[in-house]
Design a protein around this motif. Structure first.
Motif, PDB file in Angstrom:
ATOM      1  N   LEU A  73      21.477   7.470  -2.125  1.00 60.73           N
ATOM      2  CA  LEU A  73      21.118   6.944  -0.804  1.00 60.73           C
ATOM      3  C   LEU A  73      20.303   5.658  -0.912  1.00 60.73           C
ATOM      4  O   LEU A  73      20.526   4.713  -0.146  1.00 60.73           O
ATOM      5  N   VAL A  74      19.368   5.604  -1.855  1.00 65.29           N
ATOM      6  CA  VAL A  74      18.583   4.377  -2.029  1.00 65.29           C
ATOM      7  C   VAL A  74      19.466   3.255  -2.574  1.00 65.29           C
ATOM      8  O   VAL A  74      19.380   2.112  -2.129  1.00 65.29           O
ATOM      9  N   THR A  75      20.348   3.578  -3.512  1.00 62.63           N
ATOM     10  CA  THR A  75      21.263   2.564  -4.042  1.00 62.63           C
ATOM     11  C   THR A  75      22.117   1.985  -2.934  1.00 62.63           C
ATOM     12  O   THR A  75      22.288   0.761  -2.841  1.00 62.63           O
ATOM     13  N   ASN A  76      22.650   2.822  -2.059  1.00 62.44           N
ATOM     14  CA  ASN A  76      23.443   2.324  -0.933  1.00 62.44           C
ATOM     15  C   ASN A  76      22.619   1.406  -0.040  1.00 62.44           C
ATOM     16  O   ASN A  76      23.101   0.361   0.405  1.00 62.44           O
ATOM     17  N   ALA A  77      21.381   1.786   0.231  1.00 65.83           N
ATOM     18  CA  ALA A  77      20.531   0.959   1.083  1.00 65.83           C
ATOM     19  C   ALA A  77      20.229  -0.385   0.416  1.00 65.83           C
ATOM     20  O   ALA A  77      20.225  -1.422   1.081  1.00 65.83           O
ATOM     21  N   VAL A  78      20.015  -0.380  -0.881  1.00 61.17           N
ATOM     22  CA  VAL A  78      19.714  -1.618  -1.600  1.00 61.17           C
ATOM     23  C   VAL A  78      20.935  -2.528  -1.678  1.00 61.17           C
ATOM     24  O   VAL A  78      20.849  -3.733  -1.430  1.00 61.17           O
TER      25      VAL A  78
ATOM     26  N   GLU B 169      15.578  11.572   3.668  1.00 65.82           N
ATOM     27  CA  GLU B 169      15.986  10.538   4.615  1.00 65.82           C
ATOM     28  C   GLU B 169      15.687   9.184   3.992  1.00 65.82           C
ATOM     29  O   GLU B 169      14.604   8.980   3.442  1.00 65.82           O
ATOM     30  N   VAL B 170      16.637   8.267   4.092  1.00 65.68           N
ATOM     31  CA  VAL B 170      16.426   6.881   3.679  1.00 65.68           C
ATOM     32  C   VAL B 170      16.741   6.006   4.891  1.00 65.68           C
ATOM     33  O   VAL B 170      17.854   6.048   5.416  1.00 65.68           O
ATOM     34  N   HIS B 171      15.755   5.243   5.310  1.00 64.75           N
ATOM     35  CA  HIS B 171      15.884   4.365   6.476  1.00 64.75           C
ATOM     36  C   HIS B 171      15.974   2.925   5.988  1.00 64.75           C
ATOM     37  O   HIS B 171      15.229   2.530   5.097  1.00 64.75           O
ATOM     38  N   ASP B 172      16.870   2.153   6.600  1.00 65.48           N
ATOM     39  CA  ASP B 172      16.940   0.727   6.301  1.00 65.48           C
ATOM     40  C   ASP B 172      17.166  -0.037   7.593  1.00 65.48           C
ATOM     41  O   ASP B 172      17.477   0.548   8.624  1.00 65.48           O
TER      42      ASP B 172
ATOM     43  N   ALA C 224      19.113   5.618   9.777  1.00 68.67           N
ATOM     44  CA  ALA C 224      18.579   6.620   8.854  1.00 68.67           C
ATOM     45  C   ALA C 224      19.760   7.404   8.299  1.00 68.67           C
ATOM     46  O   ALA C 224      20.603   7.875   9.060  1.00 68.67           O
ATOM     47  N   ILE C 225      19.814   7.506   6.992  1.00 69.27           N
ATOM     48  CA  ILE C 225      20.816   8.345   6.343  1.00 69.27           C
ATOM     49  C   ILE C 225      20.058   9.536   5.785  1.00 69.27           C
ATOM     50  O   ILE C 225      19.028   9.378   5.125  1.00 69.27           O
ATOM     51  N   TRP C 226      20.538  10.727   6.068  1.00 67.74           N
ATOM     52  CA  TRP C 226      19.828  11.934   5.658  1.00 67.74           C
ATOM     53  C   TRP C 226      20.775  12.886   4.935  1.00 67.74           C
ATOM     54  O   TRP C 226      21.987  12.851   5.126  1.00 67.74           O
ATOM     55  N   ALA C 227      20.173  13.708   4.110  1.00 68.94           N
ATOM     56  CA  ALA C 227      20.910  14.759   3.414  1.00 68.94           C
ATOM     57  C   ALA C 227      20.007  15.957   3.260  1.00 68.94           C
ATOM     58  O   ALA C 227      18.803  15.811   3.011  1.00 68.94           O
TER      59      ALA C 227
END
Length: 142
Positions: free
Chosen positions: A57-62, A87-90, A133-136
């Motif tokens: 998720l962090v890689t996708n956001a970056v 959750e990763v928010h960008d 926000a992408i969550w899992a």
């Protein structure tokens, strides 16, 4: 297909932090996750799968979020008795989607991996209207 953001039950513990939109943030996120889970009863149940899902998720956001310069990523972790929610928010506007990857492709398997490891995952707009926000959710049985 990702679902809409669900309201999880109250967590036993939660932890949030901000990261720069940089490739080194993936390793930093994993380190912070390990520290958070190490301090929690039964946190060790979620370390391996949590690291994989959070990394993706962090890689996708970056790499793919098209976040404007100077914006940070926000990570929120919630540990429940039987699940870990990540959750990763960008600040990017686009929604992620799992795409088929061929044998020759060197990328494109991240969200497929998340869908296989998480009991549920999804994406929704952030409160305030900027980004997503992408969550899992990872159950202790995974």
């Amino acid at each position: 297909m990702p679902g809409m953001l669900e309201k999880p039950p109250a967590p036993a513990a939660d932890y949030s932090y901000w990261l720069p939109r940089h490739r080194k943030s993936v390793a930093a996120a994993r380190k912070l996750l390990r520290g958070f889970l190490a301090a929690q009863p039964s946190g060790e149940l979620f370390v391996e799968t949590g690291e994989l899902v959070l990394s993706e998720l962090v890689t996708n956001a970056v790499l793919h979020a098209m976040t404007p310069p100077g914006r940070l990523l926000y990570v929120h972790l919630s540990l429940h008795p039987d699940a870990l929610r990540i959750e990763v928010h960008d600040a990017g506007a686009g929604r992620p989607y799992a795409r088929p990857a061929t044998v020759e492709d060197e990328a494109g398997r991240g969200l497929w991996l998340v869908s296989q490891l998480a009991s549920r995952w999804g994406c929704c707009p952030r409160a305030g209207g900027v980004g997503k926000a992408i969550w899992a959710t990872i159950g202790s049985g995974r």
